[in-house]
Write an enzyme that holds these catalytic residues in place. Structure first.
Site, mmCIF file in Angstrom:
data_model
loop_
_atom_site.group_PDB
_atom_site.id
_atom_site.type_symbol
_atom_site.label_atom_id
_atom_site.label_comp_id
_atom_site.label_asym_id
_atom_site.label_seq_id
_atom_site.Cartn_x
_atom_site.Cartn_y
_atom_site.Cartn_z
ATOM 1 N N CYS A 1 0.863 -1.181 0.000
ATOM 2 C CA CYS A 1 0.000 0.000 0.000
ATOM 3 C C CYS A 1 0.900 1.231 0.000
ATOM 4 C CB CYS A 1 -0.874 0.005 1.250
ATOM 5 S SG CYS A 1 -2.186 1.226 1.144
ATOM 6 N N LYS B 1 -12.244 -4.765 3.352
ATOM 7 C CA LYS B 1 -11.597 -3.848 4.302
ATOM 8 C C LYS B 1 -12.492 -2.621 4.441
ATOM 9 C CE LYS B 1 -7.439 -1.117 5.103
ATOM 10 N NZ LYS B 1 -6.065 -0.818 4.701
ATOM 11 N N ARG C 1 -2.525 4.127 12.627
ATOM 12 C CA ARG C 1 -2.069 5.296 11.865
ATOM 13 C C ARG C 1 -1.029 6.082 12.656
ATOM 14 N NH1 ARG C 1 -7.841 6.787 8.886
ATOM 15 N NH2 ARG C 1 -7.995 4.748 7.875
ATOM 16 N N ARG D 1 -10.578 7.917 4.089
ATOM 17 C CA ARG D 1 -10.391 6.841 3.108
ATOM 18 C C ARG D 1 -11.714 6.261 2.601
ATOM 19 N NH1 ARG D 1 -4.923 6.701 4.344
ATOM 20 N NH2 ARG D 1 -4.230 5.580 6.185
ATOM 21 N N GLU E 1 -16.750 -8.075 -2.878
ATOM 22 C CA GLU E 1 -15.306 -7.770 -2.901
ATOM 23 C C GLU E 1 -14.484 -9.058 -2.798
ATOM 24 O OE1 GLU E 1 -13.387 -5.087 -3.128
ATOM 25 O OE2 GLU E 1 -14.596 -3.314 -2.701
ATOM 26 N N LYS F 1 -11.564 -7.338 7.511
ATOM 27 C CA LYS F 1 -10.872 -6.433 8.410
ATOM 28 C C LYS F 1 -11.737 -5.212 8.696
ATOM 29 C CE LYS F 1 -6.900 -3.451 8.308
ATOM 30 N NZ LYS F 1 -5.939 -2.779 7.512
HETATM 31 C C1 PBG Z 1 -2.750 0.615 5.354
HETATM 32 C C2 PBG Z 1 -3.216 -0.266 6.444
HETATM 33 C C3 PBG Z 1 -3.981 0.091 7.558
HETATM 34 C C4 PBG Z 1 -4.110 -1.059 8.331
HETATM 35 C C5 PBG Z 1 -3.442 -2.066 7.672
HETATM 36 N N1 PBG Z 1 -2.908 -1.572 6.492
HETATM 37 C C6 PBG Z 1 -4.523 1.403 7.958
HETATM 38 C C7 PBG Z 1 -5.555 2.031 7.147
HETATM 39 O O1 PBG Z 1 -6.011 1.528 6.120
HETATM 40 O O2 PBG Z 1 -5.936 3.127 7.544
HETATM 41 C C8 PBG Z 1 -4.816 -1.130 9.650
HETATM 42 C C9 PBG Z 1 -4.241 -2.099 10.610
HETATM 43 C C10 PBG Z 1 -4.608 -1.876 12.031
HETATM 44 O O3 PBG Z 1 -5.373 -0.966 12.389
HETATM 45 O O4 PBG Z 1 -4.091 -2.637 12.847
HETATM 46 N N2 PBG Z 1 -3.424 0.519 4.157
HETATM 47 ZN ZN ZN Z 2 -2.962 2.359 2.782
#
Ligand code: PBG
Ligand code: ZN
Length: 323
Positions: free
Chosen positions: A118, A194, A204, A216, A232, A247
């Site tokens: 990512c 997600k 974050r 997001r 999805e 997730k």
């Molecule tokens: C980044 C990502 C995130 C998480 C995993 N990969 C944060 C987000 O999408 O804001 C969250 C993991 C967690 O909260 O433990 N894309």
């Molecule tokens: Zn990300």
């Protein structure tokens, strides 16, 4: 009258009828990796979780492997001054995560290494893809995610785990790994369903990846939907995902259970995210909850819903103290 209490009369009887279990090999343990040497610094909103430099990461993974946990998931955390519009550090050949993968594969080759794919940890705007008109540019982001997966796979990652929620990202990764001859060595764990969740707050912090503007919700899922998560998952499987994921975990057990029922041949992973971890930690610290019992009950609930693997910040502590 049915005498259900016969199943519960003592511990040995209860054990005999219990049919959901938790094993060390169910866990995938997440790590935050930083530059430097000798670094192990605790994340304030996630007590017990650290940012590690590569040398310290290797030592910790050795410990975790001794406890039976044989799967780890890596997130790179870089300095702000290295971040740019295009997240260049994410897919450079010498990327932090690539060096971490190489070090782990050399020191503890038995451990399966998963890498997050990512851009948000690498862009100066903190969004998961390139930007256009204050939104992510889905299609322009795909080749960069594919390149990132490619450098991780070349470094030796066993699984790449795209989490950007760009449409078509699994297909883009699958195609790139095939073209480069790495697809047999490297599998794809898709963050499929997600949700745009407030439970990512502490992460974050940990990954320094909060968006600098907006949120997001134009790419992560709206949780006010019954069936979109299943769509999805179906799309990711069709595009070539080896494993699929829901997730966060606990608030989305319905999606996990329905996903497993509908796609029984694809292993389902659940991500017990940072907010789920921090909520339990803080309540336990206040003495409001019994940490050991809450953690066990939460993890069993996720397994009972049908998840085959659980990404959890509790993996190490659980195996150390409570298994
Ligand atoms: C980044 C990502 C995130 C998480 C995993 N990969 C944060 C987000 O999408 O804001 C969250 C993991 C967690 O909260 O433990 N894309
Ligand atoms: Zn990300």
């Amino acid at each position: 009258m049915i005498r259900y209490r016969d199943y519960r009369k003592d511990q040995a009887t209860r054990d005999k009828y219990a049919d959901v279990e938790l094993r060390a090999s169910d866990f995938i343990y997440p790590y935050f990796v930083v530059e430097g040497t000798g670094v192990k610094s605790e994340i304030s909103s996630m007590p017990g979780i650290y940012r590690f430099s590569i040398d310290m990461l290797v030592e910790d993974v050795k410990e975790v492997y001794k406890l039976g946990v044989d799967k780890v998931l890596l997130f790179g955390v870089i300095n702000d001054d290295l971040k740019d519009e295009r997240g260049t550090q994410a897919y450079s050949e010498d990327a932090l995560v690539c060096r971490a993968v190489k070090a782990l594969k050399k020191a503890v080759p038995q451990v399966l290494v998963f890498t997050d794919v990512c851009l948000c940890e690498y862009t100066n705007h903190g969004h998961c893809g390139l930007l256009k008109d204050n939104d992510v540019d889905n299609d322009a982001t795909l080749p960069l995610l594919a390149e990132m997966a490619y450098v991780h796979a070349k470094a030796g990652a066993d699984f790449v785990a795209p989490s950007a929620m760009m449409d078509g990202q699994i297909e883009a990764l699958d195609k790139k790994l095939r073209e480069t001859g790495l697809r047999d060595k490297c599998k794809i764990m898709a963050y499929s369903a997600k949700y745009a969740s407030a439970y990512y707050g502490p992460f974050r912090d940990a990954a320094d990846s909060a968006p600098s503007f907006g949120d997001r919700r134009t790419y992560q899922m709206d949780y006010r939907t019954h069936d979109q998560g299943l769509g999805e998952i179906a799309a990711d499987i069709a595009e070539g995902a080896d494993w699929t994921m829901v997730k966060p975990a606990m608030p989305y057990l319905d999606i996990i259970a329905r996903g497993v029922e509908k796609f029984p041949d694809t292993p389902m992973v659940a991500y017990q995210v940072s907010g789920e971890y921090s909520m339990i930690k803080s309540a336990a610290k206040m003495g409001y909850l019994d940490e050991k019992r809450i953690v066990f009950e939460s993890l069993i609930a996720i397994k009972r819903a049908g998840a085959k693997y659980i990404i959890s910040y509790y993996a190490k502590e659980y195996m150390q103290k409570w298994a």
